[in-house]
Design an enzyme around this catalytic site. Structure first.
Site, PDB file in Angstrom:
ATOM      1  N   PRO A  89       0.838  -1.199   0.000  1.00  0.00           N
ATOM      2  CA  PRO A  89       0.000   0.000   0.000  1.00  0.00           C
ATOM      3  C   PRO A  89       0.872   1.247   0.000  1.00  0.00           C
ATOM      4  CG  PRO A  89      -0.659  -1.535   1.740  1.00  0.00           C
ATOM      5  CD  PRO A  89       0.649  -2.019   1.207  1.00  0.00           C
ATOM      6  N   LYS A  90       0.382   2.309  -0.625  1.00  0.00           N
ATOM      7  CA  LYS A  90       1.101   3.585  -0.616  1.00  0.00           C
ATOM      8  C   LYS A  90       0.515   4.454   0.501  1.00  0.00           C
ATOM      9  CE  LYS A  90       2.732   7.386  -3.489  1.00  0.00           C
ATOM     10  NZ  LYS A  90       2.468   8.407  -2.450  1.00  0.00           N
ATOM     11  N   TRP A  91       1.321   4.693   1.521  1.00  0.00           N
ATOM     12  CA  TRP A  91       0.849   5.405   2.703  1.00  0.00           C
ATOM     13  C   TRP A  91       0.888   6.918   2.482  1.00  0.00           C
ATOM     14  CZ3 TRP A  91      -1.396   2.492   6.263  1.00  0.00           C
ATOM     15  CH2 TRP A  91      -1.130   1.122   6.201  1.00  0.00           C
TER      16      TRP A  91
ATOM     17  N   ASP B 195      -3.035   5.969  -0.471  1.00  0.00           N
ATOM     18  CA  ASP B 195      -2.746   6.814  -1.623  1.00  0.00           C
ATOM     19  C   ASP B 195      -2.574   6.041  -2.918  1.00  0.00           C
ATOM     20  OD1 ASP B 195      -2.411   9.339  -2.569  1.00  0.00           O
ATOM     21  OD2 ASP B 195      -0.297   9.502  -2.047  1.00  0.00           O
TER      22      ASP B 195
END
Length: 357
Positions: free
Chosen positions: A28-30, A175
């Site tokens: 996941p893109k934090w 994100d």
């Protein structure tokens, strides 16, 4: 501090691609503050993307890192803030405050978390030249006993699961997805990873512009959307233009510049105290108090189509990308109703389980 990898270190970066590549590792893109943690015993430094330390702003994380990481280590990750079981970037920005008393208060009221996704060094060993797959294995082992607010990011080798994450996790405020080549070493300040972000479009009212720092050309367009009660809310800017386009924009905006600021929707922007609940286009920058954020007002009659990735509260999270003028649109029709809302998703379901290898 005496570590095999010493601060400052510029983080490894990612370049945008339109689709998720099948390289065998996705995360996941934090949506937070990119941070490299340096720990040597009780001494902890939180290094930011611009390589300046953020340690003083997150005292609660310093304590958590001492309790949940190896005695001597360097860890790449993201500082995030969780509110109502989703990421809250606006609240995270409020944590950057010059007053120590305010910093301590916010540390209690809105504590942050740290999500780790790479291990650059542990004990006396520099891991930066090792392939990422090995660094990931070391990271999972080093933080096997870590507890909230320190986490290891989930990861998957399954492209189908990565595609599912891309869709579902946005509801928790994430994100997008990051893909990392498993055999690459850690390469500071190089875009050797891949990021895939959501892309949507919206029709916005252009109600002003700012000058470019280089001189008499357009720097950015100020964008607005109408609320249910008829206010034109400032939602962000469109700013990435070639120099020739900045010059032509000035001519295109010229017919709309004759406007009485007293009658402009944002005419009272200078009195920020009168608008504590909303961001105004002339507000002082939290990151640079000397930055000139004044603007040239325009009659709110122009409509532009912009591309954006996602919303943060009532505004665009990042700079919106100019697509085209919409002369066929009535400015009054540019409301929040046109925006797509992601399906809700619990952040605890992403971070709550054991970290996969």
């Amino acid at each position: 501090m005496d570590l095999p990898v010493m601060p400052p270190v510029a983080p490894m970066l990612a370049k945008s691609v339109p689709e998720i590549p099948d390289l065998g590792h996705a995360e996941p893109k934090w949506d937070g503050f990119r941070t490299i943690v340096f720990r040597d015993g009780d001494e902890v430094v939180l290094g930011s993307r611009n390589e300046k330390p953020m340690t003083r702003y997150f005292p609660e994380l310093v304590e958590a890192i001492r309790a949940n990481t190896p005695e001597r280590c360097v860890i790449d990750g993201e500082i995030v803030l969780v509110a109502d079981d989703r990421l809250d970037f606006d609240a995270l920005q409020q944590r950057i405050h010059p007053a120590d008393s305010r910093v301590r208060l916010l540390a209690e009221q809105t504590p942050a978390s740290f999500v780790a996704f790479d291990l650059l060094a542990v004990d006396d060993e520099d891991l930066m030249r090792r392939p990422f797959r090995e660094r990931r294995e070391h990271l999972v082992g080093a933080l096997a006993d870590a507890r909230a607010p320190v986490f290891v990011t989930p990861a998957t080798a399954d492209l189908a699961q990565a595609q599912e994450w891309f869709t579902r996790f946005e509801g928790a405020g994430l994100d997008g997805v990051v893909v990392k080549p498993p055999e690459r070493p850690y390469e500071p300040n190089k875009r050797t990873m891949f990021k895939i972000k959501h892309l949507r479009t919206a029709d916005c009212v252009v109600a002003g512009f700012r000058w470019h720092k280089s001189g008499d050309v357009v720097g950015s367009l100020l964008l607005g959307l109408y609320t249910d009660d008829g206010r034109l809310q400032h939602v962000g800017v469109s700013a990435s233009f070639p120099m020739a386009r900045r010059k032509s924009l000035l001519d295109e905006l010229a017919p709309y510049r004759e406007v009485d600021l007293a009658g402009h929707p944002w005419g009272s922007w200078a009195d920020q105290s009168a608008h504590p609940d909303r961001r105004m286009p002339g507000a002082v920058s939290r990151w640079n108090a000397t930055k000139d954020l004044s603007f040239v007002p325009l009659r709110p009659e122009l409509v532009v189509e912009v591309a954006y990735d996602h919303m943060e509260g009532d505004r665009f999270r990042h700079t919106a990308q100019f697509r085209r003028w919409r002369t066929d649109r009535d400015p009054a029709s540019c409301t929040y109703d046109q925006l797509e809302e992601p399906v809700g998703y619990r952040l605890a379901d992403i971070l709550g389980g054991p970290a996969p290898a």
